[in-house]
Write a protein that holds these residues in place. Sequence first.
Motif, PDB file in Angstrom:
ATOM      1  N   TRP A 698       0.853  -1.189   0.000  1.00 25.80           N
ATOM      2  CA  TRP A 698       0.000   0.000   0.000  1.00 25.80           C
ATOM      3  C   TRP A 698       0.891   1.242   0.000  1.00 25.80           C
ATOM      4  O   TRP A 698       1.861   1.312   0.794  1.00 25.80           O
ATOM      5  CB  TRP A 698      -0.881   0.045   1.246  1.00 25.80           C
ATOM      6  CG  TRP A 698      -1.980  -0.971   1.284  1.00 25.80           C
ATOM      7  CD1 TRP A 698      -2.307  -1.893   0.334  1.00 25.80           C
ATOM      8  CD2 TRP A 698      -2.906  -1.161   2.349  1.00 25.80           C
ATOM      9  NE1 TRP A 698      -3.379  -2.644   0.737  1.00 25.80           N
ATOM     10  CE2 TRP A 698      -3.778  -2.220   1.977  1.00 25.80           C
ATOM     11  CE3 TRP A 698      -3.105  -0.553   3.593  1.00 25.80           C
ATOM     12  CZ2 TRP A 698      -4.814  -2.669   2.796  1.00 25.80           C
ATOM     13  CZ3 TRP A 698      -4.133  -0.976   4.419  1.00 25.80           C
ATOM     14  CH2 TRP A 698      -4.984  -2.044   4.013  1.00 25.80           C
ATOM     15  N   GLY A 705     -10.755  10.654   3.834  1.00 26.08           N
ATOM     16  CA  GLY A 705     -11.382   9.363   4.072  1.00 26.08           C
ATOM     17  C   GLY A 705     -10.528   8.201   3.618  1.00 26.08           C
ATOM     18  O   GLY A 705     -10.583   7.113   4.196  1.00 26.08           O
ATOM     19  N   ARG A 706      -9.693   8.391   2.555  1.00 21.74           N
ATOM     20  CA  ARG A 706      -8.871   7.307   2.037  1.00 21.74           C
ATOM     21  C   ARG A 706      -7.418   7.578   2.409  1.00 21.74           C
ATOM     22  O   ARG A 706      -6.871   8.625   2.061  1.00 21.74           O
ATOM     23  CB  ARG A 706      -9.039   7.186   0.530  1.00 21.74           C
ATOM     24  CG  ARG A 706      -8.339   5.983  -0.064  1.00 21.74           C
ATOM     25  CD  ARG A 706      -8.812   5.736  -1.496  1.00 21.74           C
ATOM     26  NE  ARG A 706      -8.127   4.601  -2.108  1.00 21.74           N
ATOM     27  CZ  ARG A 706      -8.451   3.335  -1.900  1.00 21.74           C
ATOM     28  NH1 ARG A 706      -9.461   3.051  -1.079  1.00 21.74           N
ATOM     29  NH2 ARG A 706      -7.803   2.354  -2.500  1.00 21.74           N
ATOM     30  N   THR A 707      -6.786   6.626   3.075  1.00 27.18           N
ATOM     31  CA  THR A 707      -5.427   6.846   3.604  1.00 27.18           C
ATOM     32  C   THR A 707      -4.360   6.121   2.799  1.00 27.18           C
ATOM     33  O   THR A 707      -3.181   6.222   3.118  1.00 27.18           O
ATOM     34  CB  THR A 707      -5.348   6.350   5.058  1.00 27.18           C
ATOM     35  OG1 THR A 707      -5.623   4.942   5.096  1.00 27.18           O
ATOM     36  CG2 THR A 707      -6.328   7.117   5.929  1.00 27.18           C
ATOM     37  N   HIS A 708      -4.755   5.399   1.738  1.00 25.45           N
ATOM     38  CA  HIS A 708      -3.742   4.669   0.975  1.00 25.45           C
ATOM     39  C   HIS A 708      -4.290   4.297  -0.400  1.00 25.45           C
ATOM     40  O   HIS A 708      -5.506   4.319  -0.618  1.00 25.45           O
ATOM     41  CB  HIS A 708      -3.324   3.391   1.714  1.00 25.45           C
ATOM     42  CG  HIS A 708      -4.427   2.365   1.791  1.00 25.45           C
ATOM     43  ND1 HIS A 708      -5.371   2.356   2.799  1.00 25.45           N
ATOM     44  CD2 HIS A 708      -4.759   1.317   0.956  1.00 25.45           C
ATOM     45  CE1 HIS A 708      -6.212   1.352   2.601  1.00 25.45           C
ATOM     46  NE2 HIS A 708      -5.872   0.706   1.503  1.00 25.45           N
ATOM     47  N   THR A 709      -3.373   3.996  -1.320  1.00 27.84           N
ATOM     48  CA  THR A 709      -3.733   3.379  -2.596  1.00 27.84           C
ATOM     49  C   THR A 709      -2.918   2.099  -2.744  1.00 27.84           C
ATOM     50  O   THR A 709      -1.873   1.928  -2.118  1.00 27.84           O
ATOM     51  CB  THR A 709      -3.438   4.318  -3.781  1.00 27.84           C
ATOM     52  OG1 THR A 709      -2.058   4.700  -3.751  1.00 27.84           O
ATOM     53  CG2 THR A 709      -4.306   5.551  -3.738  1.00 27.84           C
ATOM     54  N   GLU A 710      -3.404   1.221  -3.605  1.00 27.34           N
ATOM     55  CA  GLU A 710      -2.794  -0.100  -3.733  1.00 27.34           C
ATOM     56  C   GLU A 710      -1.732  -0.092  -4.828  1.00 27.34           C
ATOM     57  O   GLU A 710      -2.027   0.107  -6.006  1.00 27.34           O
ATOM     58  CB  GLU A 710      -3.890  -1.117  -4.065  1.00 27.34           C
ATOM     59  CG  GLU A 710      -3.475  -2.562  -3.885  1.00 27.34           C
ATOM     60  CD  GLU A 710      -4.680  -3.486  -4.029  1.00 27.34           C
ATOM     61  OE1 GLU A 710      -5.052  -4.127  -3.040  1.00 27.34           O
ATOM     62  OE2 GLU A 710      -5.242  -3.524  -5.145  1.00 27.34           O
ATOM     63  N   ASP A 744      -6.496   0.546   9.193  1.00 26.10           N
ATOM     64  CA  ASP A 744      -6.985  -0.173   8.014  1.00 26.10           C
ATOM     65  C   ASP A 744      -6.193  -1.462   7.801  1.00 26.10           C
ATOM     66  O   ASP A 744      -6.757  -2.505   7.476  1.00 26.10           O
ATOM     67  CB  ASP A 744      -6.872   0.710   6.766  1.00 26.10           C
ATOM     68  CG  ASP A 744      -7.877   1.855   6.766  1.00 26.10           C
ATOM     69  OD1 ASP A 744      -8.822   1.805   7.579  1.00 26.10           O
ATOM     70  OD2 ASP A 744      -7.698   2.791   5.954  1.00 26.10           O
TER      71      ASP A 744
END
Length: 843
Positions: A698, A705-710, A744
């Motif tokens: 990650w 709201g979103r703390t990461h990308t894949e 998460d």
Amino acid sequence: MSRFDPRGRVNRALLAGVSEYDHTAPDPQGVSGQLPAVRHNRTRLEDALRRGGVFGGGEVRALASPAPDDFTRELRRVCHEARGLLLLYFAGHAVTSTSGSELHLQMRTARVLTGNGLPGSVSFTEVLGELAESNAEQVVVILDCCYAGNAAGIWHRFDDPKRKKHKILLLMSVQPNRCILGGDADTATPFTRELTHVLDEGGEVWLSELYSRVKERMAAANYRAEADDPQRPQALAPPWKQEADVLLAAGPGVAVERPEPVHGGWFPWLRPLVARARKTFARSGRTALAALLAVLATGAGGYGILALTGDSGPCAPALELRVLVDPDLEPTVRATADAYVTSDANTTGEGCRRSGVTVNSAGSAAVVNALGERTDAWQQPREDDNPQRDIGPQPDVWIPATGADVDRVTTAAAKQDRIFARLEPEAEPIAYSPVVLAVPKELDAGLEPTGRSLSQLLDDLERADSRAEVHRPDPEFTDAALLATTGLYGDEAYARRAELELARTERPEPSAVRLLCALPGSGDAVDDRGAALVPEFLLKSGIGCHPVTRARRVAAYPDDVPGLEPAFVRVRWEDGDRDAAARDDAVDRFHSWLTGEDGRTVLGEHGFRSAKGERALLDADSVPEGATESVRPARAADPTTMNRTLVSYGNAHGPGRVLYLLDSSGSMAGRWDGPSGGPGILEQTLPGLGGEDEYGVWAVHGTGGRTHTELLKFGTHGRREAEGALDAADVRDAEADPHGALLDALAFMRERGSGDDRPQLIVYLTDGEDDGRLTRKALKEVLDRAGGAGVPVTMVSLSSSGCDEGRPATRIAEVGRGRCLDAGDDLVPALHDEVARIGSGEE
């Protein structure tokens, strides 16, 4: 090298005599024939060394027709154990390579294939490599085989930049490129016959003298090799300087040339008298000998004198019992076997040995599996399934550490269409030894010695000293470790969480013996805080790791961990009845001695307890330091629980899951590129993961709201695919939210691991610039989640102070039972090791 007297040191002699071969002519792949004379070689040399005064009790080991793996396993064992003199003897078939540059020692399973293929053989170069790396101060190799003299050339060509080979001396039965005759069934081969004669002449026998005397005697006897060449023994570099020599014997002298047998043998009444006389002489020396000779000469006209001063008449080769034991029991069973072999119970009225006993060990889980499901392959090995190679020869006697193993084998065998081995266990165990938590006295933990479960003891130890570590050997290798693991997992058998209670090591030691040696070898700090789950008897018997001093330990006795109750099991093999009556008699005699007064004495000396009643120490006058005199036995081992625990352990150490969190916030820009940048560091840990491991990456950025990308989808991957994903990663123009990302990740991994016990790990790599978002409330939330998730969290900080005491990364790693690494550590190797402990590793 100076003149070397090994007396009083830790010495070892390994005698490998291959008299029986599985493949012989006319089989086109077989060796030329059997070598019955080698059986005499093995027993005569073993007897000569035992009475020679250099090797102590239990220091001489004989291998009867070993397979290659048996030989190399025992060779490695003695190389590890010896600290003074290591003597290696080989007698059997041998062949050279086409060029003559290599010598191949042919073991029991040897074959010769088209194209110079030599399965079942061990190269002398490999042997030299093991010997050069041994802990022995001096090594002597004695070869009695065809082409033995070629070994000197191999020694000279051996690549040895550290000059370790110079401690190895060679004594060879014949000159290079010569083959010797195999002898006959009635006596030893010429070289070994003369060798043992000289060793038995009495007084100090040095290697240089042994070589000279054997050479003289063989020349005088005009022994011939093949093609009618004279057989001349060789040594590596004669003549020796006076100060460069090795003492091999210093005995009282008991042998002269054996006379030709007189028709009708000895006077029948004289044989037992002579046997008793020889034993008296062994105890009393030459003064007693003179008086005994006078009496015997008067009554026997000289026959008694020859019999007393020479060997005890023509003895047939002794039947060899094969005993397979649990690895933790091997030192004790070897000691009992050594004592039994030389005892009156194993000696005939004529002074001949009734039987020999060869002891070897193998991993307990592998043995249970082989006896329960693979006896056909043990009887008739295949290339893809060969217990003879993987475990050892088919045993006559099996001594598992608990009788529950017999039930495990019986249950598995009942599901097979056909079995080739039948187990006949004795009704009572041989002895008893509790499995204990051995805690260093240095910790001053003050644990209650009895009345607590293992989980309670571990909690007590944690409260007493948070630095304490708990170590356990491999449960797949010894029953003691498996029984300890049944207590560690408890009724719920939640293996993954229970395994987190133990010290993190790259791989567990295979046995309690090796574990107790390894702890001090890891440094005083580890040994002084390292508690160990081991059998109690090892606290007394010692373990042979002489260069190091173990921390003194106190035993706590968990009441939910079954103790060791070694069983004596006769193993009968289909079509193995050719000498069944003699073998049954030998097994019965050994069992009677082992469970009788003499055997119990040896077991007591090694720290064992009675298998009955109050489980009192067999040696009540010598309570091991740190042990308790009287203990209540724990519940008996349960075969179903052992099997279930073994499966759970396998799952907990099977293919792993790793989730990488890579801080991709803007502050990482200066720490991104190259092997020391974030993606490069993670790439260097990928070799610790194998094709069956699941992992993902990650990119941590964003505070909404979103703390990461894949970066890399969670699953199985080839290494190139993973490296490509990391190479393509970019720094983002954003801050990072470690609080949200860690929550998460913990939730994600907890969900993935809800249905099994596979090992898991979260790795979070960051520069620490966003630690300010781990406020008191946010940090507490992460700590609470990490403490209950059952997933270790390894925090990696590119700041040199990222793992200082009280920093968020340090606290998260501690609560999550992971590790905190920062720029002050050897970061890349340490992180690789953390990942490799979870993964199945491609290298």
